[in-house]
Motif scaffolding. Sequence first.
Motif, PDB file in Angstrom:
ATOM      1  N   GLU A 133     -28.226  35.366  -5.463  1.00  0.00           N
ATOM      2  CA  GLU A 133     -28.074  35.255  -4.072  1.00  0.00           C
ATOM      3  C   GLU A 133     -29.499  34.048  -3.329  1.00  0.00           C
ATOM      4  OE1 GLU A 133     -26.330  37.679  -0.377  1.00  0.00           O
ATOM      5  OE2 GLU A 133     -28.330  37.597  -0.469  1.00  0.00           O
ATOM      6  N   ASP A 134     -30.808  34.543  -3.463  1.00  0.00           N
ATOM      7  CA  ASP A 134     -31.726  34.089  -3.041  1.00  0.00           C
ATOM      8  C   ASP A 134     -31.964  32.931  -3.917  1.00  0.00           C
ATOM      9  OD1 ASP A 134     -33.120  36.369  -1.791  1.00  0.00           O
ATOM     10  OD2 ASP A 134     -33.830  36.958  -3.637  1.00  0.00           O
ATOM     11  N   VAL A 135     -32.178  32.753  -5.667  1.00  0.00           N
ATOM     12  CA  VAL A 135     -31.466  31.161  -6.174  1.00  0.00           C
ATOM     13  C   VAL A 135     -30.893  30.552  -5.610  1.00  0.00           C
ATOM     14  CG1 VAL A 135     -31.732  30.014  -8.202  1.00  0.00           C
ATOM     15  CG2 VAL A 135     -32.377  32.016  -8.119  1.00  0.00           C
ATOM     16  N   THR A 136     -29.536  30.710  -5.150  1.00  0.00           N
ATOM     17  CA  THR A 136     -28.354  30.343  -4.564  1.00  0.00           C
ATOM     18  C   THR A 136     -28.954  29.833  -3.022  1.00  0.00           C
ATOM     19  OG1 THR A 136     -26.714  31.276  -6.134  1.00  0.00           O
ATOM     20  CG2 THR A 136     -26.036  29.641  -3.979  1.00  0.00           C
ATOM     21  N   ALA A 137     -29.219  30.380  -2.220  1.00  0.00           N
ATOM     22  CA  ALA A 137     -29.696  29.941  -1.189  1.00  0.00           C
ATOM     23  C   ALA A 137     -30.862  28.908  -0.889  1.00  0.00           C
ATOM     24  CB  ALA A 137     -29.805  31.045  -0.092  1.00  0.00           C
ATOM     25  N   ALA A 138     -31.689  29.155  -1.812  1.00  0.00           N
ATOM     26  CA  ALA A 138     -32.964  28.410  -2.132  1.00  0.00           C
ATOM     27  C   ALA A 138     -32.293  26.783  -2.415  1.00  0.00           C
ATOM     28  CB  ALA A 138     -33.992  28.751  -2.742  1.00  0.00           C
ATOM     29  N   GLU A 139     -31.454  27.225  -3.243  1.00  0.00           N
ATOM     30  CA  GLU A 139     -30.889  25.618  -4.161  1.00  0.00           C
ATOM     31  C   GLU A 139     -30.137  24.880  -2.883  1.00  0.00           C
ATOM     32  OE1 GLU A 139     -28.062  24.250  -7.186  1.00  0.00           O
ATOM     33  OE2 GLU A 139     -28.830  26.150  -7.120  1.00  0.00           O
ATOM     34  N   ILE A 140     -28.805  25.639  -1.952  1.00  0.00           N
ATOM     35  CA  ILE A 140     -28.222  25.180  -0.426  1.00  0.00           C
ATOM     36  C   ILE A 140     -29.282  24.825   0.459  1.00  0.00           C
ATOM     37  CG2 ILE A 140     -26.589  25.445   1.198  1.00  0.00           C
ATOM     38  CD1 ILE A 140     -25.753  27.966  -0.972  1.00  0.00           C
ATOM     39  N   GLU A 141     -30.425  24.535   0.544  1.00  0.00           N
ATOM     40  CA  GLU A 141     -31.359  24.680   1.461  1.00  0.00           C
ATOM     41  C   GLU A 141     -31.881  23.905   1.478  1.00  0.00           C
ATOM     42  OE1 GLU A 141     -33.698  28.476   2.391  1.00  0.00           O
ATOM     43  OE2 GLU A 141     -32.748  29.480   3.366  1.00  0.00           O
ATOM     44  N   GLU A 142     -32.179  23.467   0.034  1.00  0.00           N
ATOM     45  CA  GLU A 142     -32.629  22.235  -0.798  1.00  0.00           C
ATOM     46  C   GLU A 142     -31.886  20.987  -0.802  1.00  0.00           C
ATOM     47  OE1 GLU A 142     -35.484  20.565  -4.503  1.00  0.00           O
ATOM     48  OE2 GLU A 142     -34.028  22.940  -4.491  1.00  0.00           O
ATOM     49  N   LEU A 143     -31.003  21.018  -0.651  1.00  0.00           N
ATOM     50  CA  LEU A 143     -29.346  20.365  -1.007  1.00  0.00           C
ATOM     51  C   LEU A 143     -29.711  20.288   0.440  1.00  0.00           C
ATOM     52  CD1 LEU A 143     -27.056  21.395  -3.457  1.00  0.00           C
ATOM     53  CD2 LEU A 143     -28.605  19.397  -3.669  1.00  0.00           C
ATOM     54  N   ILE A 144     -29.225  20.851   1.629  1.00  0.00           N
ATOM     55  CA  ILE A 144     -29.561  20.508   3.341  1.00  0.00           C
ATOM     56  C   ILE A 144     -30.451  19.789   3.526  1.00  0.00           C
ATOM     57  CG2 ILE A 144     -29.728  21.096   5.405  1.00  0.00           C
ATOM     58  CD1 ILE A 144     -27.956  24.078   4.149  1.00  0.00           C
ATOM     59  N   GLY A 145     -31.577  20.366   3.327  1.00  0.00           N
ATOM     60  CA  GLY A 145     -32.941  18.934   3.628  1.00  0.00           C
ATOM     61  C   GLY A 145     -32.295  17.698   3.041  1.00  0.00           C
ATOM     62  N   ASP A 146     -32.282  17.817   2.096  1.00  0.00           N
ATOM     63  CA  ASP A 146     -32.108  15.688   1.233  1.00  0.00           C
ATOM     64  C   ASP A 146     -31.098  15.515   1.392  1.00  0.00           C
ATOM     65  OD1 ASP A 146     -34.721  16.899  -0.654  1.00  0.00           O
ATOM     66  OD2 ASP A 146     -33.734  17.530  -1.960  1.00  0.00           O
ATOM     67  N   GLN A 147     -30.109  16.092   2.529  1.00  0.00           N
ATOM     68  CA  GLN A 147     -28.982  15.444   2.867  1.00  0.00           C
ATOM     69  C   GLN A 147     -27.421  14.885   2.114  1.00  0.00           C
ATOM     70  OE1 GLN A 147     -29.386  12.011   5.302  1.00  0.00           O
ATOM     71  NE2 GLN A 147     -30.610  13.490   6.842  1.00  0.00           N
ATOM     72  N   GLU A 148     -27.980  16.438   1.042  1.00  0.00           N
ATOM     73  CA  GLU A 148     -26.492  16.091  -0.248  1.00  0.00           C
ATOM     74  C   GLU A 148     -25.316  17.483   0.259  1.00  0.00           C
ATOM     75  OE1 GLU A 148     -26.840  13.771  -2.624  1.00  0.00           O
ATOM     76  OE2 GLU A 148     -29.184  13.175  -2.756  1.00  0.00           O
ATOM     77  N   PHE A 149     -25.080  16.834   1.248  1.00  0.00           N
ATOM     78  CA  PHE A 149     -24.230  17.460   1.615  1.00  0.00           C
ATOM     79  C   PHE A 149     -22.681  18.188   0.513  1.00  0.00           C
ATOM     80  CE2 PHE A 149     -26.098  15.928   5.839  1.00  0.00           C
ATOM     81  CZ  PHE A 149     -26.396  16.573   5.686  1.00  0.00           C
ATOM     82  N   ASP A 150     -22.392  17.213   0.482  1.00  0.00           N
ATOM     83  CA  ASP A 150     -21.054  17.395  -0.852  1.00  0.00           C
ATOM     84  C   ASP A 150     -21.267  18.205  -2.058  1.00  0.00           C
ATOM     85  OD1 ASP A 150     -19.579  16.113   0.366  1.00  0.00           O
ATOM     86  OD2 ASP A 150     -20.116  14.012  -0.730  1.00  0.00           O
ATOM     87  N   GLU A 151     -22.351  18.043  -2.166  1.00  0.00           N
ATOM     88  CA  GLU A 151     -23.322  18.863  -4.002  1.00  0.00           C
ATOM     89  C   GLU A 151     -23.913  20.705  -2.799  1.00  0.00           C
ATOM     90  OE1 GLU A 151     -26.566  18.026  -6.309  1.00  0.00           O
ATOM     91  OE2 GLU A 151     -25.880  15.983  -5.593  1.00  0.00           O
ATOM     92  N   ALA A 152     -24.157  20.293  -2.009  1.00  0.00           N
ATOM     93  CA  ALA A 152     -24.105  21.882  -0.834  1.00  0.00           C
ATOM     94  C   ALA A 152     -23.064  22.333  -0.923  1.00  0.00           C
ATOM     95  CB  ALA A 152     -24.826  21.567   0.482  1.00  0.00           C
ATOM     96  N   HIS A 153     -21.916  21.673  -0.060  1.00  0.00           N
ATOM     97  CA  HIS A 153     -20.508  22.376   0.075  1.00  0.00           C
ATOM     98  C   HIS A 153     -20.094  22.706  -1.342  1.00  0.00           C
ATOM     99  CE1 HIS A 153     -19.843  21.147   4.017  1.00  0.00           C
ATOM    100  NE2 HIS A 153     -20.170  20.550   4.171  1.00  0.00           N
ATOM    101  N   ASP A 154     -20.167  22.325  -2.173  1.00  0.00           N
ATOM    102  CA  ASP A 154     -19.628  22.793  -3.685  1.00  0.00           C
ATOM    103  C   ASP A 154     -20.158  24.229  -4.131  1.00  0.00           C
ATOM    104  OD1 ASP A 154     -17.788  20.778  -3.920  1.00  0.00           O
ATOM    105  OD2 ASP A 154     -19.412  19.647  -5.340  1.00  0.00           O
ATOM    106  N   ILE A 155     -21.409  24.042  -3.708  1.00  0.00           N
ATOM    107  CA  ILE A 155     -22.376  25.220  -4.177  1.00  0.00           C
ATOM    108  C   ILE A 155     -21.859  26.595  -2.835  1.00  0.00           C
ATOM    109  CG2 ILE A 155     -24.407  26.162  -4.082  1.00  0.00           C
ATOM    110  CD1 ILE A 155     -25.185  23.997  -5.509  1.00  0.00           C
ATOM    111  N   VAL A 156     -21.715  26.475  -1.894  1.00  0.00           N
ATOM    112  CA  VAL A 156     -21.377  26.641  -0.752  1.00  0.00           C
ATOM    113  C   VAL A 156     -20.127  27.812  -1.489  1.00  0.00           C
ATOM    114  CG1 VAL A 156     -20.527  27.658   1.525  1.00  0.00           C
ATOM    115  CG2 VAL A 156     -23.028  26.346   0.809  1.00  0.00           C
ATOM    116  N   ASN A 157     -18.880  26.857  -1.268  1.00  0.00           N
ATOM    117  CA  ASN A 157     -17.249  27.491  -1.531  1.00  0.00           C
ATOM    118  C   ASN A 157     -17.116  28.011  -2.968  1.00  0.00           C
ATOM    119  OD1 ASN A 157     -16.435  25.823   0.839  1.00  0.00           O
ATOM    120  ND2 ASN A 157     -16.761  23.848  -0.221  1.00  0.00           N
ATOM    121  N   ALA A 158     -18.547  27.505  -4.338  1.00  0.00           N
ATOM    122  CA  ALA A 158     -18.226  28.437  -5.161  1.00  0.00           C
ATOM    123  C   ALA A 158     -18.649  29.575  -5.123  1.00  0.00           C
ATOM    124  CB  ALA A 158     -18.532  28.016  -5.988  1.00  0.00           C
TER     125      ALA A 158
END
Length: 321
Positions: A133-158
Amino acid sequence: MEKRSTSSTNAKSNKNKIILTILSVAVIAVSVFLFTVIKDNKTIKQADSLVAIGKYENGIAIYDTMLTKKYSDDVMAKRENAIELMEANENYERGIESLDHNDRYKALKYFSKVPENDTKLYEKATTELQDIEDVTAAEIEELIGDQEFDEAHDIVNAYLKAAPGSARISNLKDTLLAIEKDVTKKNAVAKAEEDQKIAQAKSEEEKQAKAIEDEKRKQEAIAIASAKSKETGKWELEQARITGANLVNKTLYTTSKIANLRDAPTLGGNVGIVLYKGTEVYILETHVESASRTWCKVRAYTNEGSYVGWISYNTMNNSIP
């Protein structure tokens, strides 16, 4: 009396033998039961030990044997617990194997199946779940910061599909949706502004292009007019030369009020005398200065005598009053 006494003694002796026999059988039966119980307890403890060291299948097999001989709620409970522990160990091992293959979502499912009654494995599985969960949350936060929203949605939903109870990832999903909405709105405004700037720049370019084209056409028109003017000027000059040549050796009269007789065919020439309207002149030669001015060298006849000099042909053709 002696016979009765002997008979009584024999009966008493037989009765004692029967009692002793019964007691012996009872002792043997109790001994066999106790031996069986002790043996069974020892076997159960052996199964317990096998389960404790992780040899679940061996322990379960012993429990099954014991239950075949005699059903026991206690043994059945031990068997079910051993099965749960075996499944917990299998799920944990599958979770570790999934991590080794970089499949965090399968790992989540397997680690989540480890029950609390296996304290040791449950603690280890919980640690693995937290790390994922820690690794995933950090990855999602980084994608949000980079405005890579589609990739962030993929990870969140999965992730939420594998672990729907994760409050942390659910909160990140809400954050992702809010930021994405805000960025989309800002991007739309920025795009509208950029489109407006592009439209203005295009309009300005079109105006400049039109101005350039208009100037080009104007210059072309001027050039054409100039060329025509030159052609006309050439023709007029040629006509003036022809006219001038035809004037030589002719006698004419001045038509202007006055005509200056100069010593050279130019307005800068010195004026000798002034000829008045109607003066007779004889043209000796001509000089074409331009299409509109031809000088004539004349001999003028006046009351005072004759004079030679240059006068403009315009003073003899009614061009000048």
